[in-house]
Design an enzyme around this catalytic site. Structure first.
Site, PDB file in Angstrom:
ATOM      1  CB  THR A 177       9.799 -17.741  -9.243  1.00  0.00           C
ATOM      2  OG1 THR A 177      10.804 -17.752 -10.256  1.00  0.00           O
ATOM      3  CG2 THR A 177      10.336 -17.053  -7.997  1.00  0.00           C
ATOM      4  CG  ASP A 178      11.398 -21.195 -13.352  1.00  0.00           C
ATOM      5  OD1 ASP A 178      11.346 -21.051 -14.574  1.00  0.00           O
ATOM      6  OD2 ASP A 178      12.224 -20.621 -12.615  1.00  0.00           O
ATOM      7  CB  CYS A 179       7.501 -25.097  -9.662  1.00  0.00           C
ATOM      8  SG  CYS A 179       8.357 -25.008  -8.139  1.00  0.00           S
TER       9      CYS A 179
END
Lengths: 408, 407
Positions: B176-178
């Site tokens: 989800t960070d990318c």
């Protein structure tokens, strides 16, 4: 924010999300399909499991807020009309194989001679040039080439693919970023450019620490299933609970200490924390150095504790106590989720043709200045032909003639 | 330390960031020419600075391969935000900035007196981008979260796994960070253009949980319309057969094959030298291939297992069948396509030596992303930022150094 910008969206499923993001940000996005509708309308799932072009839920999901027209750019007349549209456009998004538009004499150089500021964003499996540019691909092939697939799955089984396509979404979102960077440049200089998106590269872009592990340590990151590999131990990150699964992984030091001590005090309140857990100095737990025996002794009571609770119980208490645990949400859970409800995340959109309303995400961000909401459903085939084509001076009579000729 | 010319030359970004989501977002702006100042502290260094692998296996704040992989082009200002005088320095930076980014747990930035309302007083047209796990407000806002568990919250592991097994995490931990930085950056640049036209700044609040839901939308609609929850189906696909990962010659070597038409099936049979299967009633249509999928997969596997994945890819691609190598990190590192597209930048770093930094994910024909400098050592640009950018006198700078502001 992009009010006054117009995008011509020629994409299939590999590029839907790009135009969707631009449309949510306020651009007028016009989906251009071949007469009869784009083949991507045949992608399921379907409304009422009925595989018809106006019932593709996949199409609905990523084409809301877009208008739709039909145009056959394989015909001379179709190309002339397209060029008229290009004059009034800011962005063109497309997913044809590399070279396809050039062969139609609609490549970037032609388009920029019509409109110097035009930004052409091309999304393809491997990009516009290079040894793999003509390779055929689907999501599983691209995810395999990206390095992600190899690292997904159980160590003793083959790599396993996420069954919902992801490369097209990573690439589509990159398409929106690339288009915006080019737009910023154009606003300063007046010149447009060609944005070249490779789905493989968009997926491979961030492999976390896998590339440095290979370069510095000669180590290839492998599949670790439900576990996470530390230096001297293997730690569980997927846990069963009473009615499903929760995800939790152990973080050491100050960051993890807060979660651990809160979890243990909750367990203690229910009489499920053993002496070992209660004696731990969480601040000084170094996940890099910790050995398997310690991990196993920490894990055993936690495993029993999760099994004794439902995912909702765990989620609720985790929020209250600020513990880093999340349940594995079902689709049903998401639609009633408390955080999403309070943040007004969902919105019902009318589908008059289906005599139904469907719930969509309202907006992907909260802006203090502009609402970026989903406002209307995905277009029907040729729904906005009249509106769009009369703007470039075509009469209703022209339109019926063009329709008969198979141009629109 | 003048910036080279690129799209965002002259744009000033101040970033209070942690872990992955913030740095990946600032990377877009930095790689296209913005001056991005990342505020860090050795008192509590970013988790990626203390992550393995280290150069020569020797720990050190400037030696993490993870941090140094994706922080090229960033300036680092060491600033101990717990020091009372640090806030003043941060505010001076904000007063001359275009953009402030942050991804701490909501409340942290407010505690420092750097909430959006405060920033606006310093710079009326500031654009602030916030990207926490759950968004800056709402009942879960304060819950600490990481990409891997946020992916579960958004339901992604429901789509990963075998019919006889449980859900599995996605192959990269910080997924989800990318996802979020892509949404955030598209919106941020639109907001910059909007500001240039109207003079108005704004606050953009993103939630990793929410943006991740855009990556499973068709399944949510499927549930609404048809009441269907996702099932784990391994590597199969309702619209293609054979479709999957097949064993190849070598240790843990695999290839992918995805056949979605009868024409591709015929091509595959030709390539395998098994033309008799083209019209075999078990396999002649997609429906029949799906019906006999296990047998079909065995048949394909018995062919691939004697070949390297590269051989399978080359043969099938020339025959018109979608197929590829299941590349591991070493394959990706050496991939000629990705190399030609400049995914990796080899830069000289003071402690890492010559080291592969992550480039950008896509190409702009007239203004490609550029590498100006390697990932920063912690606080490497503190003096430059204070004296050259903020115009502090040497006396003031030394006084603040001695007071421990720049730790």
């Amino acid at each position: 924010m992009l009010e006054g910008c117009r995008a011509l969206d020629l994409t299939d499923e590999n590029g839907f999300l790009c135009g969707k993001i631009l449309a949510d940000l306020g651009a007028e996005v016009i989906k251009i399909e071949r007469p009869g509708g784009d083949p991507s309308r045949r992608i399921g799932p379907f409304w009422a499991d009925t595989p018809e072009p106006e019932k593709s839920l996949y199409w609905f999901a990523y084409n809301s807020n877009k208008k739709g027209i039909t145009l056959n750019i394989l015909t001379d007349q179709g190309r002339e009309i397209f060029k008229e549209l290009v004059k009034q456009a800011d962005f063109i998004i497309e997913t044809f194989p590399p070279g396809f538009l050039d062969k139609l004499n609609l490549g970037y150089s032609t388009l920029s001679s019509i409109n110097r500021g035009i930004i052409l964003t091309s999304i393809t499996p491997f990009g516009q040039a290079g040894p793999y540019k003509d390779y055929l691909a689907s999501d599983i092939v691209i995810m395999g080439m990206s390095g992600i697939l190899y690292q997904t799955g159980d160590p003793e089984r083959p790599p396993v693919h996420m069954s919902l396509p992801q490369a097209c979404l990573l690439a589509g979102a990159d398409g929106a970023v690339g288009t915006m960077i080019a737009y910023y440049h154009r606003e300063a200089t007046g010149e447009g450019q060609h944005v070249d998106i490779s789905m493989q590269q968009s997926a491979a872009w961030f492999l976390a620490d896998a590339i440095p592990f290979w370069e510095l340590a000669g180590r290839i990151m492998k599949r670790t299933g439900i576990f996470r590999l530390a230096n001297r131990s293997v730690q569980r990150q997927v846990w069963r609970c009473k009615d499903g699964y929760v995800f939790f992984f152990m973080v050491g030091g100050r960051t993890g200490a807060k979660s651990f001590s809160e979890l243990v005090s909750w367990m203690q309140a229910e009489g499920m924390a053993d002496e070992y857990l209660l004696s731990m100095d969480w601040e000084n737990l170094d996940m890099f150095q910790v050995n398997q025996e310690v991990i196993d002794r920490i894990s055993a009571p936690i495993e029993r504790f999760f099994l004794a609770h439902t995912k909702q119980e765990i989620a609720r208490e985790a929020v209250k106590r600020r513990i880093s645990i999340c349940p594995l949400s079902s689709m049903a859970d998401l639609l009633v989720d408390e955080q999403l409800k309070v943040r007004n995340f969902w919105v019902e959109i009318e589908h008059p043709e289906l005599n139904a309303r469907l719930t969509y995400p309202r907006e992907f961000l909260k802006s203090s200045e502009k609402e970026c909401a989903t406002r209307f459903r995905a277009p029907l085939i040729g729904e906005h032909n009249e509106e769009v084509y009369t703007q470039i001076g075509l009469s209703k009579k022209d339109l019926s003639r063009l329709k008969e000729a198979g141009v629109i | 330390m003048d910036e080279k010319r690129n799209v965002f030359s002259g744009l000033k970004v101040v970033a209070f960031c942690w872990a992955v989501v913030g740095p990946l977002s600032m990377k877009y702006l930095a790689d296209w020419g913005a001056t991005v100042i990342r505020i860090e502290t050795s008192r509590r260094p970013c988790t990626t600075r203390t992550s393995t692998p280290y150069k020569d296996n020797k720990p050190g704040l400037n030696r993490s391969g993870y941090f140094n992989h994706f922080n090229a082009n960033i300036l680092s200002l060491a600033l101990n935000m717990e020091h009372p005088k640090a806030i003043g320095v941060a505010k001076r930076l904000v007063a001359r900035a275009d953009v402030v980014m942050e991804n701490f747990t909501p409340g942290v930035i407010e505690r420092w007196g750097l909430g959006y309302e405060e920033l606006k007083k310093l710079k009326p047209d500031i654009i602030m981008v916030r990207q926490s796990g759950f968004g800056s407000w709402g009942p879960y806002a304060q819950q600490p979260a990481f990409g891997m568990i946020l992916a579960a919250m958004a339901g992604l592991p429901n789509f990963i796994g075998w019919p006889d097994g449980g859900p599995l995490p996605f192959g990269i931990p910080a997924y989800t960070d990318c996802i979020s930085p892509r949404f955030a950056t598209a919106a941020l640049i639109a907001a910059l253009n909007y500001r240039n036209k109207t003079g108005r700044g704004q606050l953009l609040d993103l939630s990793q949980f929410e943006t991740a839901l855009y990556f499973i939308m068709p399944a949510i609609l499927d549930y609404e319309a048809n009441g269907r929850e996702p099932e784990r189906i391994g590597n199969s696909c309702p619209y293609a057969a054979p479709h999957g990962v097949y064993p190849c010659k070598g240790d843990d070597r695999w290839c992918t094959i995805a056949v979605s038409s009868d024409e591709q099936w015929a091509n595959l049979c030709q390539a395998m030298g098994k033309t008799e299967y083209i019209t075999d009633p078990r396999f002649n249509t997609l429906a029949n291939r799906k019906k006999h999928e296990e047998e079909l997969n065995q048949l394909v596997s018995s062919w691939t297992v004697n070949l390297t994945p590269e051989e399978v890819m080359n043969r099938l691609q020339s025959a018109g069948v979608p197929a590829g190598v299941v590349q591991n990190a070493a394959d990706v590192y050496n991939d000629p396509q990705l190399r030609q597209r400049n995914l990796f930048w080899s830069l000289e770093h003071a402690e890492m030596g010559k080291f592969t930094h992550l480039g950008q994910g896509f190409i702009l024909s007239k203004t490609p992303a550029q590498a100006w400098r390697p990932s920063p050592q912690l606080g490497e640009h503190t003096e430059y930022i204070c004296t050259k950018i903020l115009g502090m006198s040497d006396e003031e700078f030394v006084e603040l150094v001695n007071a421990g502001v720049f730790e």
